[in-house]
Structures are given as C-alpha cells and as structure tokens.
Design a protein around this motif. Structure first.
Motif, PDB file in Angstrom:
ATOM      1  N   ILE A 108       0.823  -1.178  -0.136  1.00  0.00           N
ATOM      2  CA  ILE A 108      -0.118  -0.153   0.312  1.00  0.00           C
ATOM      3  C   ILE A 108       0.788   1.225   0.172  1.00  0.00           C
ATOM      4  O   ILE A 108       0.389   2.285  -0.329  1.00  0.00           O
ATOM      5  CB  ILE A 108      -1.040  -0.130   1.173  1.00  0.00           C
ATOM      6  N   PHE A 109       2.030   1.120   0.598  1.00  0.00           N
ATOM      7  CA  PHE A 109       2.923   2.395   0.554  1.00  0.00           C
ATOM      8  C   PHE A 109       3.238   2.569  -0.976  1.00  0.00           C
ATOM      9  O   PHE A 109       3.148   3.667  -1.275  1.00  0.00           O
ATOM     10  CB  PHE A 109       4.210   2.107   1.138  1.00  0.00           C
ATOM     11  N   GLN A 110       3.606   1.809  -1.852  1.00  0.00           N
ATOM     12  CA  GLN A 110       3.912   2.165  -3.240  1.00  0.00           C
ATOM     13  C   GLN A 110       2.675   2.544  -4.069  1.00  0.00           C
ATOM     14  O   GLN A 110       2.904   3.478  -4.643  1.00  0.00           O
ATOM     15  CB  GLN A 110       4.618   0.804  -3.820  1.00  0.00           C
ATOM     16  N   TRP A 111       1.593   2.002  -3.609  1.00  0.00           N
ATOM     17  CA  TRP A 111       0.339   2.534  -4.237  1.00  0.00           C
ATOM     18  C   TRP A 111       0.064   3.881  -3.890  1.00  0.00           C
ATOM     19  O   TRP A 111      -0.395   4.634  -4.823  1.00  0.00           O
ATOM     20  CB  TRP A 111      -0.674   1.450  -3.644  1.00  0.00           C
ATOM     21  N   VAL A 112       0.156   4.318  -2.523  1.00  0.00           N
ATOM     22  CA  VAL A 112      -0.220   5.514  -2.179  1.00  0.00           C
ATOM     23  C   VAL A 112       1.118   6.563  -2.657  1.00  0.00           C
ATOM     24  O   VAL A 112       0.671   7.539  -3.152  1.00  0.00           O
ATOM     25  CB  VAL A 112      -0.225   5.712  -0.728  1.00  0.00           C
ATOM     26  N   ASN A 113       2.242   6.291  -2.635  1.00  0.00           N
ATOM     27  CA  ASN A 113       3.244   6.826  -3.248  1.00  0.00           C
ATOM     28  C   ASN A 113       3.292   7.163  -4.663  1.00  0.00           C
ATOM     29  O   ASN A 113       3.678   8.236  -5.089  1.00  0.00           O
ATOM     30  CB  ASN A 113       4.595   6.002  -2.949  1.00  0.00           C
ATOM     31  N   GLN A 114       2.576   6.362  -5.324  1.00  0.00           N
ATOM     32  CA  GLN A 114       2.380   6.494  -6.936  1.00  0.00           C
ATOM     33  C   GLN A 114       1.011   7.457  -7.123  1.00  0.00           C
ATOM     34  O   GLN A 114       0.656   7.606  -8.250  1.00  0.00           O
ATOM     35  CB  GLN A 114       2.296   5.446  -7.633  1.00  0.00           C
ATOM     36  N   GLY A 115       0.277   7.878  -6.128  1.00  0.00           N
ATOM     37  CA  GLY A 115      -0.661   8.718  -6.253  1.00  0.00           C
ATOM     38  C   GLY A 115      -2.015   8.124  -6.566  1.00  0.00           C
ATOM     39  O   GLY A 115      -3.004   8.589  -6.823  1.00  0.00           O
ATOM     40  N   LEU A 116      -2.191   6.721  -5.890  1.00  0.00           N
ATOM     41  CA  LEU A 116      -3.422   5.976  -6.209  1.00  0.00           C
ATOM     42  C   LEU A 116      -4.231   6.224  -5.099  1.00  0.00           C
ATOM     43  O   LEU A 116      -3.678   6.047  -3.761  1.00  0.00           O
ATOM     44  CB  LEU A 116      -2.951   4.365  -6.598  1.00  0.00           C
TER      45      LEU A 116
END
Length: 175
Positions: free
Chosen positions: A136-144
């Motif tokens: 979820i960190f990468q998901w959010v970091n990519q603005g999703l």
C-alpha cells in the motif's frame, strides 16, 4: 516471530536509509526498491501498482484484493473493495470461501507479510496469486487512491515509526 527477527535483522541497514530519491511523478524510489529486494523471497509473482490500477479500471471485478495487514491498519485505509485477511491468523485459514479460479492480489504495507499469505494461498491450490509490489506504501506513493469506511481518504497507517519514512505521500495515521 523469530523468523521475522532474522529477516529484518539483515535489512536493518536499508531501514536506516532515508526515503530520498523518490521521483515525485512516478513514486519510484531506488532505495525502496533495494529494501524490497532484501525482503521479498520471490515466491509469489508481483504486480506493479500502475498495472493493477489499470486492470481494476479496465476490467472491474476480475481481481480479488486481499488486505493482509492488521485490523487497525485496514481501518485507517485500504484499496477499494479489498477484503480483510488478518495476518495474525492466515496460517489457520483455509480460504474456502474464495474462488480458486479468480485472480487474487495480496498486499500489506510493503509486501513482506502479503508474500507469506500469497505463499499460503498457492500451497492451497490457488493458481493466480500476485503480491502488490511495494504494498500500500507504493500504491499511495504513486498517487493512487485508498479508502476507509467513509470513502476516499489521504490517511495511511505506516505500520511503525521505523517504516514510516518509506511512505512519502498521504497522512500518516496510527490508530
């Protein structure tokens, strides 16, 4: 617990690295990628956040999302329509209620816990199991987007203060 201690002892140096070098446009972070390379065992194929987001948009209902974090983490935010699978109890789960033919994507904060759940699913005969790369960190970091019971939110549970530097976007909420 001892297995976790051994796994994370070897990556202690990576946790000390600052979460710098992030490309704000893509959410890519070479230091984060190195950290994930030390955590992942390569036992469950990964799917990148952008590819998953595209699939969810273009082919709704084809992927079953399983959030493998703690109840507190899930309550703060999760991917839309994700089902909760408590990491603390997944070893006893038979997942009998899940369709064995549907594509399943597991995720947690960074992908280490979800990889273990993915291993369990594959051992139970599930064929199309993927781990969300970077969690979820990468998901959010990519603005999703992520959601909670009220709808879309900027809040994300960063698991612990030690892991929080890897979450470069969103509001860090410990509940």
């Amino acid at each position: 617990m001892k297995g976790w201690i051994k796994r994370f002892a070897g990556v202690g140096w990576a946790l000390l690295l600052p979460a710098c070098g992030t490309n704000a446009q893509s959410g890519e972070n070479p230091a984060y990628d190195r950290l994930l390379g030390t955590l992942y065992r390569g036992t469950v194929p990964v799917i990148r956040p952008a590819a998953l987001a595209r699939q969810l948009h273009e082919q709704p209902g084809t992927v079953l999302l399983l959030d493998t974090r703690t109840p507190a983490e899930y309550a703060v935010s999760h991917l839309r329509e994700a089902r909760f699978v408590d990491f603390d109890h997944y070893k006893q789960a038979t997942f009998a209620d899940l369709p064995r033919t549907q594509e399943i994507v597991v995720y947690c904060s960074v992908g280490a816990r979800s990889e273990q759940v993915g291993e369990r699913l594959r051992a139970l005969g599930f064929k199309q199991v993927y781990n969300l790369y970077g969690g979820i960190f990468q998901w959010v970091n990519q603005g999703l987007p992520v959601y909670n019971a009220q709808g879309i939110t900027e809040n994300v549970h960063p698991y612990s203060a030690l892991w929080s530097p890897w979450l470069s976007r969103g509001n860090k909420v410990y509940e």
